[in-house]
Scaffold this motif. Structure first.
Motif, PDB file in Angstrom:
ATOM      1  N   LYS A  81     -27.938  -3.648  15.819  1.00 55.97           N
ATOM      2  CA  LYS A  81     -26.763  -4.497  16.003  1.00 55.97           C
ATOM      3  C   LYS A  81     -25.574  -3.924  15.256  1.00 55.97           C
ATOM      4  CE  LYS A  81     -25.600  -9.417  16.015  1.00 55.97           C
ATOM      5  NZ  LYS A  81     -25.384  -9.456  17.462  1.00 55.97           N
ATOM      6  N   ASP A  82     -24.419  -3.933  15.896  1.00 57.09           N
ATOM      7  CA  ASP A  82     -23.156  -3.402  15.354  1.00 57.09           C
ATOM      8  C   ASP A  82     -23.083  -1.883  15.416  1.00 57.09           C
ATOM      9  OD1 ASP A  82     -23.187  -5.910  12.764  1.00 57.09           O
ATOM     10  OD2 ASP A  82     -22.275  -5.986  14.750  1.00 57.09           O
ATOM     11  N   ARG A  83     -24.140  -1.220  15.901  1.00 57.67           N
ATOM     12  CA  ARG A  83     -24.097   0.233  16.096  1.00 57.67           C
ATOM     13  C   ARG A  83     -24.271   0.607  17.567  1.00 57.67           C
ATOM     14  NH1 ARG A  83     -27.878   3.492  14.106  1.00 57.67           N
ATOM     15  NH2 ARG A  83     -29.529   1.926  14.098  1.00 57.67           N
ATOM     16  N   PHE A  84     -25.073  -0.156  18.287  1.00 54.08           N
ATOM     17  CA  PHE A  84     -25.350   0.121  19.696  1.00 54.08           C
ATOM     18  C   PHE A  84     -24.670  -0.935  20.558  1.00 54.08           C
ATOM     19  CE2 PHE A  84     -29.725   2.424  19.192  1.00 54.08           C
ATOM     20  CZ  PHE A  84     -29.144   3.289  18.279  1.00 54.08           C
ATOM     21  N   THR A  85     -24.259  -0.516  21.764  1.00 54.20           N
ATOM     22  CA  THR A  85     -23.654  -1.447  22.711  1.00 54.20           C
ATOM     23  C   THR A  85     -24.265  -1.239  24.088  1.00 54.20           C
ATOM     24  OG1 THR A  85     -21.540  -1.385  21.502  1.00 54.20           O
ATOM     25  CG2 THR A  85     -21.507  -2.275  23.738  1.00 54.20           C
ATOM     26  N   ILE A  86     -24.829  -2.292  24.656  1.00 55.12           N
ATOM     27  CA  ILE A  86     -25.365  -2.240  26.004  1.00 55.12           C
ATOM     28  C   ILE A  86     -24.315  -2.744  26.970  1.00 55.12           C
ATOM     29  CG2 ILE A  86     -26.426  -4.539  25.872  1.00 55.12           C
ATOM     30  CD1 ILE A  86     -28.758  -3.432  27.556  1.00 55.12           C
ATOM     31  N   SER A  87     -24.191  -2.077  28.107  1.00 50.68           N
ATOM     32  CA  SER A  87     -23.226  -2.494  29.118  1.00 50.68           C
ATOM     33  C   SER A  87     -23.727  -2.061  30.490  1.00 50.68           C
ATOM     34  CB  SER A  87     -21.844  -1.889  28.838  1.00 50.68           C
ATOM     35  OG  SER A  87     -21.902  -0.473  28.907  1.00 50.68           O
ATOM     36  N   GLN A  88     -23.005  -2.458  31.526  1.00 48.57           N
ATOM     37  CA  GLN A  88     -23.442  -2.106  32.871  1.00 48.57           C
ATOM     38  C   GLN A  88     -22.253  -1.933  33.787  1.00 48.57           C
ATOM     39  OE1 GLN A  88     -25.639  -5.368  34.720  1.00 48.57           O
ATOM     40  NE2 GLN A  88     -24.377  -6.886  33.666  1.00 48.57           N
ATOM     41  N   ASP A  89     -22.433  -1.116  34.798  1.00 50.77           N
ATOM     42  CA  ASP A  89     -21.504  -1.008  35.916  1.00 50.77           C
ATOM     43  C   ASP A  89     -22.280  -1.540  37.114  1.00 50.77           C
ATOM     44  OD1 ASP A  89     -20.042  -0.280  38.175  1.00 50.77           O
ATOM     45  OD2 ASP A  89     -19.271   1.536  37.220  1.00 50.77           O
ATOM     46  N   ARG A  90     -22.062  -2.812  37.404  1.00 49.45           N
ATOM     47  CA  ARG A  90     -22.882  -3.462  38.416  1.00 49.45           C
ATOM     48  C   ARG A  90     -22.687  -2.846  39.789  1.00 49.45           C
ATOM     49  NH1 ARG A  90     -25.956  -4.286  41.228  1.00 49.45           N
ATOM     50  NH2 ARG A  90     -26.990  -6.197  41.956  1.00 49.45           N
ATOM     51  N   ALA A  91     -21.450  -2.421  40.086  1.00 49.32           N
ATOM     52  CA  ALA A  91     -21.174  -1.828  41.400  1.00 49.32           C
ATOM     53  C   ALA A  91     -21.920  -0.511  41.602  1.00 49.32           C
ATOM     54  CB  ALA A  91     -19.665  -1.609  41.559  1.00 49.32           C
ATOM     55  N   LYS A  92     -22.178   0.201  40.491  1.00 45.72           N
ATOM     56  CA  LYS A  92     -22.880   1.480  40.575  1.00 45.72           C
ATOM     57  C   LYS A  92     -24.344   1.361  40.156  1.00 45.72           C
ATOM     58  CE  LYS A  92     -18.722   4.235  39.722  1.00 45.72           C
ATOM     59  NZ  LYS A  92     -18.086   5.262  38.842  1.00 45.72           N
ATOM     60  N   SER A 107     -26.476  -9.681  37.152  1.00 44.40           N
ATOM     61  CA  SER A 107     -26.337 -10.495  38.353  1.00 44.40           C
ATOM     62  C   SER A 107     -26.839  -9.764  39.587  1.00 44.40           C
ATOM     63  CB  SER A 107     -24.864 -10.874  38.563  1.00 44.40           C
ATOM     64  OG  SER A 107     -24.667 -11.434  39.840  1.00 44.40           O
ATOM     65  N   GLY A 108     -27.318 -10.509  40.562  1.00 44.68           N
ATOM     66  CA  GLY A 108     -27.756  -9.907  41.820  1.00 44.68           C
ATOM     67  C   GLY A 108     -26.602  -9.506  42.708  1.00 44.68           C
ATOM     68  N   SER A 109     -25.354  -9.908  42.379  1.00 44.41           N
ATOM     69  CA  SER A 109     -24.196  -9.584  43.201  1.00 44.41           C
ATOM     70  C   SER A 109     -23.492  -8.340  42.682  1.00 44.41           C
ATOM     71  CB  SER A 109     -23.197 -10.745  43.202  1.00 44.41           C
ATOM     72  OG  SER A 109     -21.975 -10.344  43.799  1.00 44.41           O
ATOM     73  N   PRO A 110     -23.304  -7.322  43.537  1.00 41.14           N
ATOM     74  CA  PRO A 110     -22.608  -6.099  43.097  1.00 41.14           C
ATOM     75  C   PRO A 110     -21.160  -6.340  42.711  1.00 41.14           C
ATOM     76  CG  PRO A 110     -23.829  -5.718  45.122  1.00 41.14           C
ATOM     77  CD  PRO A 110     -23.819  -7.201  44.893  1.00 41.14           C
ATOM     78  N   THR A 111     -20.585  -7.454  43.161  1.00 39.56           N
ATOM     79  CA  THR A 111     -19.178  -7.719  42.866  1.00 39.56           C
ATOM     80  C   THR A 111     -18.985  -8.720  41.739  1.00 39.56           C
ATOM     81  OG1 THR A 111     -19.110  -9.442  44.554  1.00 39.56           O
ATOM     82  CG2 THR A 111     -18.532  -7.193  45.244  1.00 39.56           C
ATOM     83  N   TRP A 112     -20.048  -9.148  41.130  1.00 38.58           N
ATOM     84  CA  TRP A 112     -19.957 -10.154  40.063  1.00 38.58           C
ATOM     85  C   TRP A 112     -19.204  -9.589  38.877  1.00 38.58           C
ATOM     86  CZ3 TRP A 112     -22.570 -11.019  35.200  1.00 38.58           C
ATOM     87  CH2 TRP A 112     -22.428 -12.327  34.724  1.00 38.58           C
ATOM     88  N   SER A 113     -18.258 -10.345  38.358  1.00 42.34           N
ATOM     89  CA  SER A 113     -17.433  -9.850  37.256  1.00 42.34           C
ATOM     90  C   SER A 113     -17.484 -10.775  36.058  1.00 42.34           C
ATOM     91  CB  SER A 113     -15.988  -9.682  37.734  1.00 42.34           C
ATOM     92  OG  SER A 113     -15.468 -10.926  38.181  1.00 42.34           O
ATOM     93  N   GLY A 114     -18.486 -11.627  35.976  1.00 39.12           N
ATOM     94  CA  GLY A 114     -18.600 -12.543  34.854  1.00 39.12           C
ATOM     95  C   GLY A 114     -19.081 -11.854  33.588  1.00 39.12           C
ATOM     96  N   ILE A 115     -19.123 -12.626  32.524  1.00 39.10           N
ATOM     97  CA  ILE A 115     -19.587 -12.112  31.242  1.00 39.10           C
ATOM     98  C   ILE A 115     -21.113 -12.059  31.250  1.00 39.10           C
ATOM     99  CG2 ILE A 115     -19.683 -12.544  28.761  1.00 39.10           C
ATOM    100  CD1 ILE A 115     -16.961 -13.903  29.023  1.00 39.10           C
ATOM    101  N   SER A 116     -21.661 -10.946  30.836  1.00 32.39           N
ATOM    102  CA  SER A 116     -23.118 -10.780  30.796  1.00 32.39           C
ATOM    103  C   SER A 116     -23.617 -10.975  29.375  1.00 32.39           C
ATOM    104  CB  SER A 116     -23.505  -9.385  31.291  1.00 32.39           C
ATOM    105  OG  SER A 116     -23.098  -9.197  32.619  1.00 32.39           O
ATOM    106  N   PRO A 117     -24.446 -11.968  29.143  1.00 32.52           N
ATOM    107  CA  PRO A 117     -25.013 -12.148  27.800  1.00 32.52           C
ATOM    108  C   PRO A 117     -25.792 -10.901  27.374  1.00 32.52           C
ATOM    109  CG  PRO A 117     -25.431 -14.059  29.163  1.00 32.52           C
ATOM    110  CD  PRO A 117     -24.911 -12.993  30.082  1.00 32.52           C
TER     111      PRO A 117
END
Length: 129
Positions: A72-83, A54-64
């Motif tokens: 798959k099932d070994r790696f996990t992608i994630s993000q810290d949008r605020a950082k 998301s373009g919003s640093p405060t967005w807390s929705g689910i990210s597809p």
């Protein structure tokens, strides 16, 4: 323009884990997709995982998220949008995961096609023995 800096690569034994990080800076207030790619010597660059950002640093929705079948099932992608940081948690690593790993940003759709991403980091090496 967006700058991307990866870190966290290294050498591990098969079955081990690593966590890659990618810090984004510059024009990051635009909704887009980010992804991890990898390229082994003599092989084409391949998509590993992608996530909507998301373009919003405060967005807390689910990210597809999207994964290559091989991770798959070994790696996990994630993000810290605020950082403005993207992560790739890699578990149960295999020798065939050995490659240079790149962070990419700016695709309008979640995709694992390299040509869809205009912004790239310099890469971080992962070696699994």
């Amino acid at each position: 323009h967006v700058q991307l800096v990866e870190s966290g690569g290294g050498s591990v034994r098969a079955g081990g884990s690593l966590r890659l990080s990618c810090v984004a800076s510059g024009n990051t207030l635009t909704s887009s997709c980010m992804a991890w790619f990898r390229q082994a010597p003599g092989k084409e660059r391949e998509g590993v995982a992608a996530i909507y950002r998301s373009g919003s640093p405060t967005w807390s929705g689910i990210s597809p998220t999207y994964y290559a079948t091989s991770v798959k099932d070994r790696f996990t992608i994630s993000q810290d949008r605020a950082k403005d940081t993207l992560f790739l948690q890699m578990d149960n690593l295999k020798p065939e995961d050995t490659a240079m790993y790149y962070c990419a940003a700016g695709a309008t759709l979640s995709t694992l096609i390299p040509q869809s991403y205009p912004h790239w980091g310099q890469g971080t090496q992962v070696t699994v023995s």
